[in-house]
Design a protein around this motif. Structure first.
Motif, PDB file in Angstrom:
ATOM      1  N   SER A 129       0.835  -1.201   0.000  1.00 33.54           N
ATOM      2  CA  SER A 129       0.000   0.000   0.000  1.00 33.54           C
ATOM      3  C   SER A 129       0.870   1.251   0.000  1.00 33.54           C
ATOM      4  O   SER A 129       1.932   1.280   0.606  1.00 33.54           O
ATOM      5  N   GLU A 130       0.414   2.297  -0.694  1.00 33.42           N
ATOM      6  CA  GLU A 130       1.192   3.525  -0.780  1.00 33.42           C
ATOM      7  C   GLU A 130       0.291   4.748  -0.718  1.00 33.42           C
ATOM      8  O   GLU A 130      -0.869   4.703  -1.143  1.00 33.42           O
ATOM      9  N   LEU A 131       0.826   5.820  -0.155  1.00 32.30           N
ATOM     10  CA  LEU A 131       0.189   7.126  -0.240  1.00 32.30           C
ATOM     11  C   LEU A 131       0.794   7.838  -1.436  1.00 32.30           C
ATOM     12  O   LEU A 131       2.017   7.953  -1.539  1.00 32.30           O
ATOM     13  N   LEU A 132      -0.042   8.324  -2.346  1.00 30.16           N
ATOM     14  CA  LEU A 132       0.442   9.014  -3.540  1.00 30.16           C
ATOM     15  C   LEU A 132      -0.044  10.460  -3.509  1.00 30.16           C
ATOM     16  O   LEU A 132      -1.226  10.717  -3.306  1.00 30.16           O
ATOM     17  N   TYR A 133       0.881  11.399  -3.739  1.00 25.50           N
ATOM     18  CA  TYR A 133       0.541  12.814  -3.686  1.00 25.50           C
ATOM     19  C   TYR A 133       1.068  13.544  -4.914  1.00 25.50           C
ATOM     20  O   TYR A 133       2.136  13.218  -5.446  1.00 25.50           O
ATOM     21  N   CYS A 134       0.321  14.531  -5.331  1.00 20.50           N
ATOM     22  CA  CYS A 134       0.759  15.503  -6.331  1.00 20.50           C
ATOM     23  C   CYS A 134       0.904  16.825  -5.578  1.00 20.50           C
ATOM     24  O   CYS A 134      -0.062  17.312  -4.987  1.00 20.50           O
ATOM     25  N   VAL A 135       2.117  17.390  -5.552  1.00 21.76           N
ATOM     26  CA  VAL A 135       2.420  18.516  -4.675  1.00 21.76           C
ATOM     27  C   VAL A 135       2.725  19.785  -5.477  1.00 21.76           C
ATOM     28  O   VAL A 135       3.604  19.774  -6.349  1.00 21.76           O
ATOM     29  N   ALA A 136       1.997  20.838  -5.192  1.00 19.24           N
ATOM     30  CA  ALA A 136       2.286  22.163  -5.754  1.00 19.24           C
ATOM     31  C   ALA A 136       2.821  23.046  -4.631  1.00 19.24           C
ATOM     32  O   ALA A 136       2.414  22.913  -3.476  1.00 19.24           O
ATOM     33  N   VAL A 137       3.761  23.924  -4.977  1.00 18.15           N
ATOM     34  CA  VAL A 137       4.419  24.767  -3.968  1.00 18.15           C
ATOM     35  C   VAL A 137       4.130  26.232  -4.248  1.00 18.15           C
ATOM     36  O   VAL A 137       4.257  26.694  -5.386  1.00 18.15           O
ATOM     37  N   VAL A 138       3.719  26.965  -3.217  1.00 16.41           N
ATOM     38  CA  VAL A 138       3.493  28.408  -3.337  1.00 16.41           C
ATOM     39  C   VAL A 138       4.142  29.100  -2.147  1.00 16.41           C
ATOM     40  O   VAL A 138       4.396  28.489  -1.108  1.00 16.41           O
ATOM     41  N   SER A 139       4.392  30.388  -2.309  1.00 18.27           N
ATOM     42  CA  SER A 139       4.904  31.198  -1.212  1.00 18.27           C
ATOM     43  C   SER A 139       3.743  31.850  -0.479  1.00 18.27           C
ATOM     44  O   SER A 139       2.726  32.208  -1.084  1.00 18.27           O
ATOM     45  N   SER A 140       3.896  32.003   0.821  1.00 19.24           N
ATOM     46  CA  SER A 140       2.855  32.675   1.604  1.00 19.24           C
ATOM     47  C   SER A 140       2.709  34.136   1.192  1.00 19.24           C
ATOM     48  O   SER A 140       1.701  34.774   1.484  1.00 19.24           O
ATOM     49  N   ARG A 141       3.713  34.663   0.506  1.00 19.32           N
ATOM     50  CA  ARG A 141       3.676  36.069   0.082  1.00 19.32           C
ATOM     51  C   ARG A 141       3.036  36.251  -1.290  1.00 19.32           C
ATOM     52  O   ARG A 141       2.779  37.375  -1.708  1.00 19.32           O
ATOM     53  N   ASP A 142       2.806  35.144  -2.013  1.00 20.98           N
ATOM     54  CA  ASP A 142       2.188  35.223  -3.334  1.00 20.98           C
ATOM     55  C   ASP A 142       0.682  35.401  -3.210  1.00 20.98           C
ATOM     56  O   ASP A 142       0.087  35.020  -2.190  1.00 20.98           O
ATOM     57  N   PRO A 143       0.043  35.952  -4.248  1.00 18.10           N
ATOM     58  CA  PRO A 143      -1.422  35.998  -4.254  1.00 18.10           C
ATOM     59  C   PRO A 143      -1.990  34.589  -4.165  1.00 18.10           C
ATOM     60  O   PRO A 143      -1.414  33.642  -4.719  1.00 18.10           O
ATOM     61  N   ALA A 144      -3.093  34.435  -3.476  1.00 16.71           N
ATOM     62  CA  ALA A 144      -3.714  33.112  -3.344  1.00 16.71           C
ATOM     63  C   ALA A 144      -4.164  32.600  -4.711  1.00 16.71           C
ATOM     64  O   ALA A 144      -4.655  33.373  -5.545  1.00 16.71           O
ATOM     65  N   PRO A 145      -3.975  31.305  -4.987  1.00 17.37           N
ATOM     66  CA  PRO A 145      -4.440  30.735  -6.261  1.00 17.37           C
ATOM     67  C   PRO A 145      -5.949  30.921  -6.406  1.00 17.37           C
ATOM     68  O   PRO A 145      -6.691  30.890  -5.426  1.00 17.37           O
ATOM     69  N   THR A 146      -6.395  31.101  -7.637  1.00 14.89           N
ATOM     70  CA  THR A 146      -7.823  31.260  -7.888  1.00 14.89           C
ATOM     71  C   THR A 146      -8.518  29.905  -7.809  1.00 14.89           C
ATOM     72  O   THR A 146      -7.870  28.850  -7.831  1.00 14.89           O
ATOM     73  N   VAL A 147      -9.843  29.934  -7.732  1.00 13.32           N
ATOM     74  CA  VAL A 147     -10.618  28.693  -7.700  1.00 13.32           C
ATOM     75  C   VAL A 147     -10.368  27.879  -8.959  1.00 13.32           C
ATOM     76  O   VAL A 147     -10.205  26.654  -8.911  1.00 13.32           O
ATOM     77  N   ALA A 148     -10.317  28.555 -10.117  1.00 14.34           N
ATOM     78  CA  ALA A 148     -10.087  27.856 -11.388  1.00 14.34           C
ATOM     79  C   ALA A 148      -8.730  27.162 -11.393  1.00 14.34           C
ATOM     80  O   ALA A 148      -8.593  26.032 -11.868  1.00 14.34           O
ATOM     81  N   GLU A 149      -7.714  27.839 -10.863  1.00 12.60           N
ATOM     82  CA  GLU A 149      -6.377  27.245 -10.799  1.00 12.60           C
ATOM     83  C   GLU A 149      -6.356  26.026  -9.886  1.00 12.60           C
ATOM     84  O   GLU A 149      -5.742  25.002 -10.206  1.00 12.60           O
ATOM     85  N   MET A 150      -7.037  26.119  -8.757  1.00 10.77           N
ATOM     86  CA  MET A 150      -7.090  24.990  -7.835  1.00 10.77           C
ATOM     87  C   MET A 150      -7.848  23.816  -8.441  1.00 10.77           C
ATOM     88  O   MET A 150      -7.470  22.651  -8.265  1.00 10.77           O
ATOM     89  N   GLN A 151      -8.907  24.108  -9.194  1.00  8.48           N
ATOM     90  CA  GLN A 151      -9.663  23.037  -9.850  1.00  8.48           C
ATOM     91  C   GLN A 151      -8.808  22.332 -10.889  1.00  8.48           C
ATOM     92  O   GLN A 151      -8.846  21.100 -11.015  1.00  8.48           O
ATOM     93  N   ARG A 152      -8.025  23.096 -11.662  1.00  5.78           N
ATOM     94  CA  ARG A 152      -7.132  22.476 -12.651  1.00  5.78           C
ATOM     95  C   ARG A 152      -6.077  21.620 -11.957  1.00  5.78           C
ATOM     96  O   ARG A 152      -5.724  20.539 -12.428  1.00  5.78           O
ATOM     97  N   PHE A 153      -5.575  22.134 -10.840  1.00  4.96           N
ATOM     98  CA  PHE A 153      -4.559  21.395 -10.088  1.00  4.96           C
ATOM     99  C   PHE A 153      -5.102  20.050  -9.600  1.00  4.96           C
ATOM    100  O   PHE A 153      -4.476  19.010  -9.754  1.00  4.96           O
ATOM    101  N   VAL A 154      -6.308  20.065  -9.027  1.00 10.21           N
ATOM    102  CA  VAL A 154      -6.888  18.845  -8.465  1.00 10.21           C
ATOM    103  C   VAL A 154      -7.253  17.849  -9.560  1.00 10.21           C
ATOM    104  O   VAL A 154      -7.082  16.636  -9.396  1.00 10.21           O
ATOM    105  N   SER A 155      -7.735  18.336 -10.700  1.00 11.47           N
ATOM    106  CA  SER A 155      -8.263  17.449 -11.733  1.00 11.47           C
ATOM    107  C   SER A 155      -7.189  16.856 -12.644  1.00 11.47           C
ATOM    108  O   SER A 155      -7.472  15.920 -13.387  1.00 11.47           O
ATOM    109  N   GLN A 156      -5.953  17.358 -12.584  1.00  9.98           N
ATOM    110  CA  GLN A 156      -4.964  16.897 -13.560  1.00  9.98           C
ATOM    111  C   GLN A 156      -4.400  15.507 -13.246  1.00  9.98           C
ATOM    112  O   GLN A 156      -3.855  14.846 -14.107  1.00  9.98           O
TER     113      GLN A 156
END
Length: 202
Positions: A129-156
């Motif tokens: 058994s394994e835990l599998l992750y897709c990891v995106a990295v952002v800075s706390s100082r960057d603008p927050a990702p938009t909903v559309a960007e997060m949806q693309r990230f999750v669905s890819q």
């Protein structure tokens, strides 16, 4: 009594800035980097991780001198993005994950970049058994990702769990991100279940 000095592998920095694993020691590097014409190349995060833990040393192509650790930090993490991804990468590696550098811009965002795929065996739960992750990295100082960007990230990559690594001055906070549709489906299932319980039906 003298202590035996640890034998280290060597990473050669080519004139064009590539990082070639020229002398191999141990097994830590085996699942790192990429191969071209039977030569193993490393990404900056991978190279610095090996150097920082004392497994490798960085050798300049001109003159063959070893770069000091402080200089490696400065030269290998030459951009703010690389500094952020390194902190997330190193944290995952020290936590027992096998990490592959991906660095894909598939989310269509300048500040939301898929940096790694990470996995960890769950031998205590079930063999294989394994835990599998897709990891995106952002800075706390960057603008927050938009909903559309997060949806693309999750669905890819639906085969992996999506994780957002937020980096702030070397500290890393990981957030698991769920698809909106799956949350609504889960909530609807819970509501339906409660309604059935209220009416006394199964």
């Amino acid at each position: 009594m003298s202590l035996k000095k640890k034998s280290r592998g060597e990473i050669l920095r080519t004139p064009d800035g590539k990082l070639v694993l020229s002398v191999q020691k141990g097994k830590t590097h085996l699942k790192m980097g990429y191969w071209v014409n039977r030569r193993q190349y490393l990404h900056p995060e991978e190279a610095l991780f090996l150097i920082d833990r004392g497994d490798m040393k960085l050798i300049r192509a001109h003159g063959g001198a070893e770069e000091p650790l402080e200089k490696c930090w400065e030269s290998l993490l030459s951009t703010e993005e690389l500094r952020h991804t390194y902190h997330a990468y190193a944290f995952l590696r020290r936590s027992g994950f096998t990490v592959r550098v991906v660095r894909s811009g598939a989310c269509g965002s300048s500040n939301l970049v898929v940096a790694f795929s990470a996995k960890k065996s769950l031998s205590h739960v079930k063999e294989g058994s394994e835990l599998l992750y897709c990891v995106a990295v952002v800075s706390s100082r960057d603008p927050a990702p938009t909903v559309a960007e997060m949806q693309r990230f999750v669905s890819q990559d639906l085969s992996s769990r999506s994780v957002l690594a937020v980096v702030d001055d070397g500290s890393v906070l990981f957030h698991e991100v769920c698809a909106y549709e799956s949350i609504i489906s889960s909530v609807n299932d819970d509501v339906t279940s409660h309604k059935r319980n209220d009416t006394g039906t199964c």
